[in-house]
Design an enzyme around this catalytic site. Structure first.
Site, short mmCIF file in Angstrom:
data_model
loop_
_atom_site.label_atom_id
_atom_site.label_comp_id
_atom_site.label_asym_id
_atom_site.label_seq_id
_atom_site.Cartn_x
_atom_site.Cartn_y
_atom_site.Cartn_z
N SER A 176 -3.68 -12.02 5.38
CA SER A 176 -4.03 -10.66 5.78
C SER A 176 -5.49 -10.46 6.13
CB SER A 176 -3.62 -9.68 4.68
OG SER A 176 -4.17 -10.05 3.45
N HIS A 204 2.20 -9.41 7.91
CA HIS A 204 1.41 -9.36 9.15
C HIS A 204 1.98 -10.22 10.27
CE1 HIS A 204 -1.77 -7.08 7.17
NE2 HIS A 204 -1.44 -7.79 6.10
N LYS A 236 3.20 -1.70 8.79
CA LYS A 236 2.22 -2.38 9.64
C LYS A 236 2.78 -2.38 11.08
CE LYS A 236 0.38 -4.82 5.63
NZ LYS A 236 0.20 -3.64 4.87
C1 PLP Z 1 0.23 -9.64 2.91
C2 PLP Z 1 0.53 -8.28 2.37
N1 PLP Z 1 1.54 -8.14 1.50
C3 PLP Z 1 1.85 -6.95 0.97
C4 PLP Z 1 1.15 -5.82 1.29
C5 PLP Z 1 1.53 -4.53 0.66
O1 PLP Z 1 2.34 -3.78 1.50
P1 PLP Z 1 2.37 -2.21 1.38
O2 PLP Z 1 1.16 -1.68 2.07
O3 PLP Z 1 3.65 -1.80 2.01
O4 PLP Z 1 2.34 -1.90 -0.10
C6 PLP Z 1 0.08 -5.92 2.21
C7 PLP Z 1 -0.75 -4.78 2.64
O5 PLP Z 1 -0.73 -3.69 2.32
C8 PLP Z 1 -0.23 -7.17 2.74
O6 PLP Z 1 -1.25 -7.31 3.59
#
Ligand code: PLP
Length: 386
Positions: A176, A204, A236
């Site tokens: 990320s 992502h 996203k």
């Molecule tokens: C790789 C990754 N996993 C999980 C999440 C968490 O997702 P959410 O925003 O839906 O809680 C994010 C970012 O927020 C992320 O970048």
């Protein structure tokens, strides 16, 4: 509370203080934030669907049909036909038998890992995994080991020296904060060699990579056998909110029985599910959005490297520029803001010490002119320091 004041002051002195901005417009390249018009290069709305009129309309219609809130957990009476249809569509999209909605990606990762793993088990995670994967590992009470970023040798020697219990290897598909891809084909093989489950968090990659936006696994031509647990987020590239896990029938049934962040929480609003059904369709069908992103990425990388900027090894819409110190990252972000551009400074502990950076992200709705403005502004950063 005095201690808190002191700690907050220390954070400020170390350039680690975080604060929020107030957006007064929808998520889109040109935004109104804190009363100013800014050109944003920092959201995860990669395909430009968060404010797509059809998606917004679907949410309005969903609210008209199901109301604003779901009123209960999925296992009580909060699970609607809208959630159910979206789960079926996500299963079909990911070519997996089943999918299960979670309210956020953070909760999905906590829920999956703590439901599947426990004391006596072993979890191996890439050092640069998202916080929610790490937190899921900690919550599970299994032994949590972190291997060097994308280093198969490091993972293999850890796997080799471990013994007993269930084994899980968990990784981001696209990292990320770095934008690079996990070496999934080799990770899949290693996981199989050591009888481990491979879990891929493709927050992502989905929507962005692969045919129809099938994500990092699809990009590498991998499936259920290679990575039995796939987590995806909806906030996203799909532009809405929430998350899902896709996999076998027995995986999903186990999560329904045991994932505490699924069971003990209110179901996400059905209107969000209805909006996501539309954004999923658009994301799959409108491949011009991915093509546009690839063009922006390629032009940005050419422009930035001719400016001598320290680019990272990423071919995704996440294009970080390494600053090093937090003070430098903040100084650059402020300088860009002075030129009407919003690019966030990412600092430890989100990234390792000494690797603070600007995290530039692209959106299919960024125009050529937007990109030129960004490159012009970045050109002005050269040689400037905090
Ligand atoms: C790789 C990754 N996993 C999980 C999440 C968490 O997702 P959410 O925003 O839906 O809680 C994010 C970012 O927020 C992320 O970048």
């Amino acid at each position: 509370m005095k201690r808190l004041v002191e700690e907050l002051d220390l954070r400020r002195e170390a350039s680690l203080y975080r604060s929020r901005r107030v957006a007064e417009s929808p998520q889109q390249p040109e935004m109104r934030i804190d009363g100013r018009r800014l050109l944003a290069f920092c959201s995860n709305d990669y395909l430009g669907l968060a404010n797509h009129p059809d998606v917004v309309r679907a949410m309005q219609q969903g609210a008209a049909e199901y109301g604003a809130g779901s009123g209960a957990a999925h296992l009580i009476n909060g699970h609607t036909a809208a959630h159910h249809a979206l789960e079926e569509e996500l299963a079909e999209f990911t070519a997996r038998p089943r999918a299960l909605l979670f309210s956020t990606g953070y909760m999905a990762n906590l829920g999956v890992i703590s439901a599947l793993m426990g004391r006596g088990d072993r979890i191996y995670e890439d050092r640069l995994n998202h916080a929610s994967l790490i937190d899921g590992g900690l919550l599970s009470r299994a032994k949590l080991l972190r291997y060097q970023h994308a280093e198969l040798g490091s993972l293999q020697s850890q796997l080799e020296s471990g013994s007993g219990g269930r084994v899980l290897v968990a990784t981001d598909g696209v990292f990320s904060m770095d934008g690079d891809l996990a070496p999934l084909p080799a990770l899949g093989r290693l996981a199989q060699d050591y009888h481990a489950w491979l879990m891929v968090d493709d927050a992502h990659g989905l929507g962005v990579l692969g045919a129809e936006g099938g994500g990092t696994l699809s990009h590498f031509g991998l499936g259920l056998e290679d990575a039995p647990i796939l987590m995806g987020t909806l906030g996203k590239a799909f532009g809405t909110f929430g998350a899902f896990v896709a996999g076998s029938d027995e995986l999903i049934e186990t999560l329904i029985q045991q994932a505490r962040s699924y069971i003990y929480t209110t179901a996400l609003p059905s209107a969000v599910a209805e909006a996501t059904r539309v954004s999923l369709r658009i994301a799959r069908q409108e491949s011009w959005r991915r093509e546009r992103l690839n063009k922006l990425i390629q032009r940005f990388r050419e422009g930035a490297s001719s400016l001598g900027l320290p680019l990272m090894d990423s071919l995704t819409p996440i294009q970080p520029i390494l600053a090093g110190s937090s003070a430098q990252a903040i100084a650059w972000s402020r300088q860009l803001e002075g030129k009407g551009m919003l690019v966030s400074a990412i600092r430890p502990p989100t990234v390792p010490d000494g690797s603070a950076r600007l995290r530039i992200t692209f959106n299919a709705n960024h125009s050529d002119r937007h990109l030129e403005r960004l490159l012009d502004a970045l050109a002005g950063l050269r040689g400037e320091s905090a």
